[in-house]
Design a protein around this motif. Structure first.
Motif, PDB file in Angstrom:
ATOM      1  N   ALA A   1       0.833  -1.206   0.000  1.00 31.72           N
ATOM      2  CA  ALA A   1       0.000   0.000   0.000  1.00 31.72           C
ATOM      3  C   ALA A   1       0.867   1.255   0.000  1.00 31.72           C
ATOM      4  O   ALA A   1       0.542   2.247  -0.680  1.00 31.72           O
ATOM      5  CB  ALA A   1      -0.935  -0.012   1.213  1.00 31.72           C
ATOM      6  N   GLU A   2       1.974   1.239   0.729  1.00 29.46           N
ATOM      7  CA  GLU A   2       2.875   2.397   0.740  1.00 29.46           C
ATOM      8  C   GLU A   2       3.520   2.589  -0.620  1.00 29.46           C
ATOM      9  O   GLU A   2       3.642   3.718  -1.121  1.00 29.46           O
ATOM     10  CB  GLU A   2       3.942   2.217   1.814  1.00 29.46           C
ATOM     11  N   VAL A   3       3.953   1.489  -1.252  1.00 27.71           N
ATOM     12  CA  VAL A   3       4.538   1.583  -2.596  1.00 27.71           C
ATOM     13  C   VAL A   3       3.508   2.119  -3.583  1.00 27.71           C
ATOM     14  O   VAL A   3       3.815   2.960  -4.441  1.00 27.71           O
ATOM     15  CB  VAL A   3       5.062   0.207  -3.042  1.00 27.71           C
ATOM     16  N   LEU A   4       2.274   1.660  -3.442  1.00 24.37           N
ATOM     17  CA  LEU A   4       1.207   2.108  -4.325  1.00 24.37           C
ATOM     18  C   LEU A   4       0.932   3.601  -4.160  1.00 24.37           C
ATOM     19  O   LEU A   4       0.775   4.337  -5.154  1.00 24.37           O
ATOM     20  CB  LEU A   4      -0.057   1.288  -4.057  1.00 24.37           C
ATOM     21  N   GLU A   5       0.889   4.074  -2.941  1.00 33.74           N
ATOM     22  CA  GLU A   5       0.617   5.494  -2.718  1.00 33.74           C
ATOM     23  C   GLU A   5       1.753   6.373  -3.224  1.00 33.74           C
ATOM     24  O   GLU A   5       1.519   7.471  -3.742  1.00 33.74           O
ATOM     25  CB  GLU A   5       0.361   5.745  -1.226  1.00 33.74           C
ATOM     26  N   ARG A   6       2.977   5.892  -3.108  1.00 34.07           N
ATOM     27  CA  ARG A   6       4.102   6.658  -3.630  1.00 34.07           C
ATOM     28  C   ARG A   6       4.035   6.740  -5.155  1.00 34.07           C
ATOM     29  O   ARG A   6       4.251   7.801  -5.748  1.00 34.07           O
ATOM     30  CB  ARG A   6       5.415   6.024  -3.178  1.00 34.07           C
ATOM     31  N   ALA A   7       3.704   5.629  -5.805  1.00 33.61           N
ATOM     32  CA  ALA A   7       3.552   5.637  -7.255  1.00 33.61           C
ATOM     33  C   ALA A   7       2.384   6.524  -7.676  1.00 33.61           C
ATOM     34  O   ALA A   7       2.467   7.260  -8.669  1.00 33.61           O
ATOM     35  CB  ALA A   7       3.344   4.209  -7.760  1.00 33.61           C
ATOM     36  N   LEU A   8       1.294   6.472  -6.914  1.00 31.62           N
ATOM     37  CA  LEU A   8       0.130   7.290  -7.226  1.00 31.62           C
ATOM     38  C   LEU A   8       0.446   8.776  -7.125  1.00 31.62           C
ATOM     39  O   LEU A   8       0.019   9.579  -7.966  1.00 31.62           O
ATOM     40  CB  LEU A   8      -1.015   6.912  -6.282  1.00 31.62           C
ATOM     41  N   LEU A   9       1.219   9.155  -6.116  1.00 30.09           N
ATOM     42  CA  LEU A   9       1.585  10.554  -5.952  1.00 30.09           C
ATOM     43  C   LEU A   9       2.383  11.050  -7.142  1.00 30.09           C
ATOM     44  O   LEU A   9       2.137  12.128  -7.682  1.00 30.09           O
ATOM     45  CB  LEU A   9       2.400  10.719  -4.655  1.00 30.09           C
ATOM     46  N   TRP A  10       3.323  10.247  -7.602  1.00 34.82           N
ATOM     47  CA  TRP A  10       4.153  10.654  -8.725  1.00 34.82           C
ATOM     48  C   TRP A  10       3.328  10.770 -10.004  1.00 34.82           C
ATOM     49  O   TRP A  10       3.505  11.696 -10.792  1.00 34.82           O
ATOM     50  CB  TRP A  10       5.277   9.645  -8.917  1.00 34.82           C
ATOM     51  N   VAL A  11       2.444   9.795 -10.232  1.00 33.30           N
ATOM     52  CA  VAL A  11       1.639   9.829 -11.456  1.00 33.30           C
ATOM     53  C   VAL A  11       0.708  11.038 -11.443  1.00 33.30           C
ATOM     54  O   VAL A  11       0.544  11.725 -12.456  1.00 33.30           O
ATOM     55  CB  VAL A  11       0.844   8.514 -11.607  1.00 33.30           C
ATOM     56  N   GLN A  12       0.098  11.333 -10.302  1.00 31.70           N
ATOM     57  CA  GLN A  12      -0.801  12.493 -10.219  1.00 31.70           C
ATOM     58  C   GLN A  12      -0.045  13.795 -10.474  1.00 31.70           C
ATOM     59  O   GLN A  12      -0.548  14.686 -11.167  1.00 31.70           O
ATOM     60  CB  GLN A  12      -1.467  12.537  -8.837  1.00 31.70           C
ATOM     61  N   LYS A  13       1.154  13.922  -9.928  1.00 29.36           N
ATOM     62  CA  LYS A  13       1.920  15.145 -10.128  1.00 29.36           C
ATOM     63  C   LYS A  13       2.343  15.314 -11.581  1.00 29.36           C
ATOM     64  O   LYS A  13       2.570  16.432 -12.047  1.00 29.36           O
ATOM     65  CB  LYS A  13       3.157  15.151  -9.232  1.00 29.36           C
ATOM     66  N   GLY A  14       2.460  14.201 -12.314  1.00 29.74           N
ATOM     67  CA  GLY A  14       2.891  14.278 -13.701  1.00 29.74           C
ATOM     68  C   GLY A  14       1.765  14.520 -14.686  1.00 29.74           C
ATOM     69  O   GLY A  14       2.020  14.626 -15.890  1.00 29.74           O
ATOM     70  N   GLN A  15       0.517  14.599 -14.216  1.00 29.99           N
ATOM     71  CA  GLN A  15      -0.630  14.809 -15.099  1.00 29.99           C
ATOM     72  C   GLN A  15      -0.993  16.292 -15.165  1.00 29.99           C
ATOM     73  O   GLN A  15      -1.118  16.956 -14.124  1.00 29.99           O
ATOM     74  CB  GLN A  15      -1.843  14.007 -14.606  1.00 29.99           C
ATOM     75  N   ALA A  16      -1.136  16.791 -16.396  1.00 30.19           N
ATOM     76  CA  ALA A  16      -1.578  18.188 -16.537  1.00 30.19           C
ATOM     77  C   ALA A  16      -2.986  18.349 -15.980  1.00 30.19           C
ATOM     78  O   ALA A  16      -3.292  19.320 -15.280  1.00 30.19           O
ATOM     79  CB  ALA A  16      -1.514  18.592 -18.007  1.00 30.19           C
TER      80      ALA A  16
END
Length: 458
Positions: free
Chosen positions: A311-326
């Protein structure tokens, strides 16, 4: 083995012609002569039948000899037959070509003469004297046509006669030099392939990282700006404190010091310092965490497996993907109350989840309104941990479902996808003992499910 020659046909006597030359004898009547003639005819017929059978057996023997000779000559393995004293009695063409000698030159020679070293001679002598009556496989070094040692795996089988008396030994060998060389080449090719695969994995990871640079830069900008602002404030505070300390050292009057303390706002400065330092430390720690996350994500996989909460790995990946979306889509994700323990490498697993989330966001980029959503579900049982990523896109075409994890297969336009993300993700999941599958969701678009063994599974 010498071929057996056909017996020459010999004319047999004609009993009738012999009868004409026989003079009648006293006391012997015509009936007796007829019996003699009948017996002679029977013997003559039997002789004819025996000669025909002999010719048939001779022809069959020649066919068998030709068959054995053709089998021996077509063998790629070397064949050698020797007597009890170790002298060569029979060889095949493969052995003649290997040692560069004709069959006539080899027949009668000691086997030891064609062995390259003393150790091979000792092993061969021991195998030929073995009384167990069972085949042995030993490694020998033969002398090839150039006089160089050639490694051969030789099968040594006793040649038995009547009463199971040992008459000699049959050797069947296969040169292993080419096999060993091919094996070493295969090992080198496998090592090169693993290295290339690792480089390819790292390149795809860097490509995924490149897509997240904008979001990561923004994420880094906030704490760094916070630290910079606090640092400038600390510089001003240092100047004020230095001025006040200089006045103290100059032993100014109490009234002057009080006036200076009020003008420099020393009391406000002292009360603000703890919060300012705490904020600076927090910003620095946030920056360090982001940089550490970048290092974990971009580092080469060292095959180290540690206990992780997926779950921690997933949230870290989710944060990065969200920040990379216009314009990030609506993402539905509720972290389960219980941890999702797995054994794995942090960076590669984050790469898998980042790829799945990025693909889901790309799938709904062209959707409008209520279809711009991504849903993440996670659960665990006693054996496995599962993460499902669903999207509201158009889904996967049926003809593409069987190829979705193939290397270099992509449905994105040229220049927007390498076709390696899902293939590499599939390999990473398999290395972790899990499974990655894809299907079309009943709600709308595609659904990818990641399943990994639970760390504390029985």
């Amino acid at each position: 083995m010498a071929s057996r020659q056909s017996l020459p046909a010999r004319p047999l006597p004609d009993p009738c012609s012999s009868l004409d030359r026989i003079e009648p004898l006293e006391g012997i009547d015509e009936t007796a002569w007829l019996d003699v003639i009948q017996k002679m005819e029977q013997v003559y017929t039997q002789l004819i039948d025996d000669e025909v059978k002999l010719e048939q057996k001779n022809a069959e023997l020649e066919l068998q000899q030709q068959f054995i000779a053709s089998v021996m000559s077509s063998m790629s393995d070397v064949l050698l037959v020797c007597d009890r004293n170790g002298r060569i009695e029979q060889v095949n063409r493969a052995l003649c070509e290997l040692v560069g000698r004709s069959e006539a030159e080899l027949i009668g020679q000691p086997v030891a003469l064609w062995l390259a070293d003393a150790a091979s001679q000792e092993r061969a002598q021991w195998a030929m004297q073995d009384s167990a009556g069972q085949g042995l496989v030993i490694e020998l070094n033969l002398l090839d046509r150039h006089g160089q040692p050639l490694s051969v795996d030789a099968s040594c089988t006793p040649r038995l006669g009547g009463a199971r008396r040992r008459l000699g030994t049959v050797w069947v060998g296969r040169p292993t030099g080419e096999l060993k060389r091919a094996y070493h080449e295969l090992q080198a090719a496998h090592a090169a392939l693993k290295s290339a695969q690792q480089q390819l994995l790292h390149s795809e990871k860097m490509a995924s990282l490149g897509q997240l640079v904008a979001g990561v830069a923004h994420e880094l900008n906030n704490p760094i700006s916070f630290v910079l602002g606090n640092t400038h404030a600390l510089q001003k505070y240092c100047k004020r404190l230095q001025s006040y300390l200089d006045a103290l050292h100059q032993r100014q009057s109490e009234a002057e010091l009080a006036d200076l303390r009020q003008r420099l706002r020393i009391d406000h400065l002292l009360s603000d310092l703890p919060e300012l330092m705490a904020g600076t430390l927090e910003g620095a720690q946030r920056t360090a965490d982001i940089v550490q996350g970048l290092k974990r994500f971009s580092a080469m996989d060292r095959q180290q497996r540690v206990r992780l909460d997926l779950a921690e790995v997933l949230e870290r990946a989710l944060l990065w993907v969200q920040k990379g979306q216009a314009q990030a889509p609506r993402i539905d994700w509720v972290r389960p109350p219980q941890p999702l323990p797995v054994l794995g490498s942090d960076g590669p697993l984050q790469q898998v989840l980042t790829n799945l989330l990025q693909n889901a966001c790309d799938a709904v980029a062209d959707q409008i309104g209520a279809r711009r959503w991504v849903r993440i579900e996670a659960d665990a049982d006693a054996l496995a941990v599962r993460v499902r990523v669903c999207d509201g896109g158009a889904g996967i075409a049926p003809e593409h479902l069987s190829r979705i994890f193939d290397p270099f297969f992509t449905t994105k336009p040229v220049g927007q996808g390498t076709g390696l993300g899902l293939s590499i993700s599939y390999g990473i999941v398999e290395e972790h003992g899990g499974h990655l599958s894809a299907r079309n969701s009943a709600d709308a678009g595609a659904e990818f499910e990641l399943s990994l063994p639970r760390a504390d599974a029985p």
